[in-house]
Design a protein around this motif. Sequence first.
Motif, PDB file in Angstrom:
ATOM      1  N   GLY A 205       0.809  -1.210   0.000  1.00 37.41           N
ATOM      2  CA  GLY A 205       0.000   0.000   0.000  1.00 37.41           C
ATOM      3  C   GLY A 205       0.844   1.264   0.000  1.00 37.41           C
ATOM      4  N   ILE A 206       1.950   1.249   0.746  1.00 37.17           N
ATOM      5  CA  ILE A 206       2.845   2.411   0.779  1.00 37.17           C
ATOM      6  C   ILE A 206       3.439   2.667  -0.609  1.00 37.17           C
ATOM      7  CG2 ILE A 206       5.047   3.259   1.678  1.00 37.17           C
ATOM      8  CD1 ILE A 206       4.340   1.856   4.313  1.00 37.17           C
ATOM      9  N   VAL A 228      -5.042  15.299   0.040  1.00 35.37           N
ATOM     10  CA  VAL A 228      -4.059  15.851   0.970  1.00 35.37           C
ATOM     11  C   VAL A 228      -4.400  15.440   2.398  1.00 35.37           C
ATOM     12  CG1 VAL A 228      -3.095  17.998   1.895  1.00 35.37           C
ATOM     13  CG2 VAL A 228      -3.498  17.766  -0.561  1.00 35.37           C
ATOM     14  N   GLY A 229      -5.677  15.396   2.710  1.00 34.79           N
ATOM     15  CA  GLY A 229      -6.077  14.901   4.020  1.00 34.79           C
ATOM     16  C   GLY A 229      -5.648  13.458   4.234  1.00 34.79           C
ATOM     17  N   PHE A 234      -1.895   9.451   6.638  1.00 40.47           N
ATOM     18  CA  PHE A 234      -0.817   8.477   6.490  1.00 40.47           C
ATOM     19  C   PHE A 234       0.320   8.788   7.462  1.00 40.47           C
ATOM     20  CE2 PHE A 234       3.394   7.795   4.536  1.00 40.47           C
ATOM     21  CZ  PHE A 234       3.410   6.411   4.476  1.00 40.47           C
ATOM     22  N   HIS A 235       0.682  10.060   7.561  1.00 41.68           N
ATOM     23  CA  HIS A 235       1.768  10.436   8.465  1.00 41.68           C
ATOM     24  C   HIS A 235       1.330  10.348   9.927  1.00 41.68           C
ATOM     25  CE1 HIS A 235       4.665  11.601   5.419  1.00 41.68           C
ATOM     26  NE2 HIS A 235       3.685  12.185   4.753  1.00 41.68           N
ATOM     27  N   VAL A 237      -0.624   8.006  11.104  1.00 38.99           N
ATOM     28  CA  VAL A 237      -0.444   6.587  11.423  1.00 38.99           C
ATOM     29  C   VAL A 237       1.037   6.269  11.591  1.00 38.99           C
ATOM     30  CG1 VAL A 237      -0.748   4.232  10.549  1.00 38.99           C
ATOM     31  CG2 VAL A 237      -2.580   5.915  10.280  1.00 38.99           C
ATOM     32  N   THR A 238       1.878   6.879  10.763  1.00 38.53           N
ATOM     33  CA  THR A 238       3.320   6.646  10.870  1.00 38.53           C
ATOM     34  C   THR A 238       3.851   7.090  12.226  1.00 38.53           C
ATOM     35  OG1 THR A 238       3.550   6.963   8.478  1.00 38.53           O
ATOM     36  CG2 THR A 238       5.555   7.100   9.794  1.00 38.53           C
ATOM     37  N   ILE A 239       3.398   8.247  12.681  1.00 41.41           N
ATOM     38  CA  ILE A 239       3.823   8.740  13.991  1.00 41.41           C
ATOM     39  C   ILE A 239       3.320   7.815  15.094  1.00 41.41           C
ATOM     40  CG2 ILE A 239       3.624  10.640  15.629  1.00 41.41           C
ATOM     41  CD1 ILE A 239       3.349  12.531  13.238  1.00 41.41           C
ATOM     42  N   ALA A 240       2.076   7.367  14.960  1.00 42.04           N
ATOM     43  CA  ALA A 240       1.460   6.563  16.010  1.00 42.04           C
ATOM     44  C   ALA A 240       2.032   5.153  16.093  1.00 42.04           C
ATOM     45  CB  ALA A 240      -0.049   6.492  15.789  1.00 42.04           C
ATOM     46  N   THR A 241       2.668   4.678  15.019  1.00 37.80           N
ATOM     47  CA  THR A 241       3.160   3.297  15.012  1.00 37.80           C
ATOM     48  C   THR A 241       4.675   3.192  15.126  1.00 37.80           C
ATOM     49  OG1 THR A 241       3.072   3.356  12.578  1.00 37.80           O
ATOM     50  CG2 THR A 241       1.197   2.376  13.751  1.00 37.80           C
ATOM     51  N   ILE A 242       5.402   3.978  14.322  1.00 36.16           N
ATOM     52  CA  ILE A 242       6.868   3.862  14.351  1.00 36.16           C
ATOM     53  C   ILE A 242       7.536   5.195  14.690  1.00 36.16           C
ATOM     54  CG2 ILE A 242       7.018   1.849  12.843  1.00 36.16           C
ATOM     55  CD1 ILE A 242       7.523   3.668  10.497  1.00 36.16           C
TER      56      ILE A 242
END
Length: 321
Positions: A205-206, A228-229, A234-235, A237-242
């Motif tokens: 997906g990425i 854009v939203g 996406f970012h 989720v990126t912050i929340a996971t890694i």
Amino acid sequence: MTGWLTEAVPRGRVAAFRTLVYLFVAADLVIFTPWVRSRVDVPGDLYRPLLIGRLLPLPTPTPTLVAVIFWVLLLLALLAATGRAPRLLGWAVFALYFEWMIVAMSYGKVDHDRFGLLVALAVLPTAGRARHGDPTRTEAGGWALRVTQIAVICTYFLAAWAKFRFGGLDWATGSVLARAIIRRGTDLADLIAQVPHLLIVAQFGILAFELLSPLVFVLPARWRLAAVGFFYSFHLVTIATITISFAPHLVAMTSFLPLERVRPVVWARRLHTRRRSPARDPDGETAARTPDGETTPLAGADPAPEPATGGAAAVPRESHA
């Protein structure tokens, strides 16, 4: 093509974007990259400047040089955020921040989330003067925002290209996200990792998201904002996971947004005005202000007493010679 690159935008949008970018530069120095000042404590032999640093050439950083860059850049960024001297201060901030990034990225690690922000700093001085809330449209400002948007999308698309270049299809079928979760994952990431094959699906997906990101430019305006939203989600989720923030990239991506609608100073003034009303008259009675500035009693307040005229309206007497 030229009309698309220079599509006019409100000057208020340029002013808001400029203020946001320069305030982030100041915050970046003290919050996100203060570690750059400690890099110069290592031996100079470990300094391996980027290609641009070798071509100019730039000196090997010293504690004095880096300290001067830090304090001068911090001051100029705050001044530039006010919108004054946009060209002089803009070029100065770009040059100093560019050197700050060369120092930061010349010790073995290069972050690609800075590309869009650096492009924004390079083109903002060309936009000229702009005031917050100004609806007048400007092609110069439109060009600056468009170039920044292209840099933001290039960050995504070229990231996918790099994945194929160095990892091939194995990037999507390997354990990239699994290793990232092991290194810096959160509790949420640990829960996601327990779902069979979900990380592999996420990696495909990425890649799809990054390769298709240029399509944002051909979407209608409403759908473009929705896309854009999705980028921001996406970012998130990126912050929340890694725990990877991409903060400079997120700031540059606001070039897609109608920032002229975000006016915190005006909102603060309105809030202050609402807190001041209802007003009270000199006698202590609660009153509301009319548009012409007069005050009228509110519901529930005792009306002012009628003048004692014996029940008849007072009529001015004519004067006789």
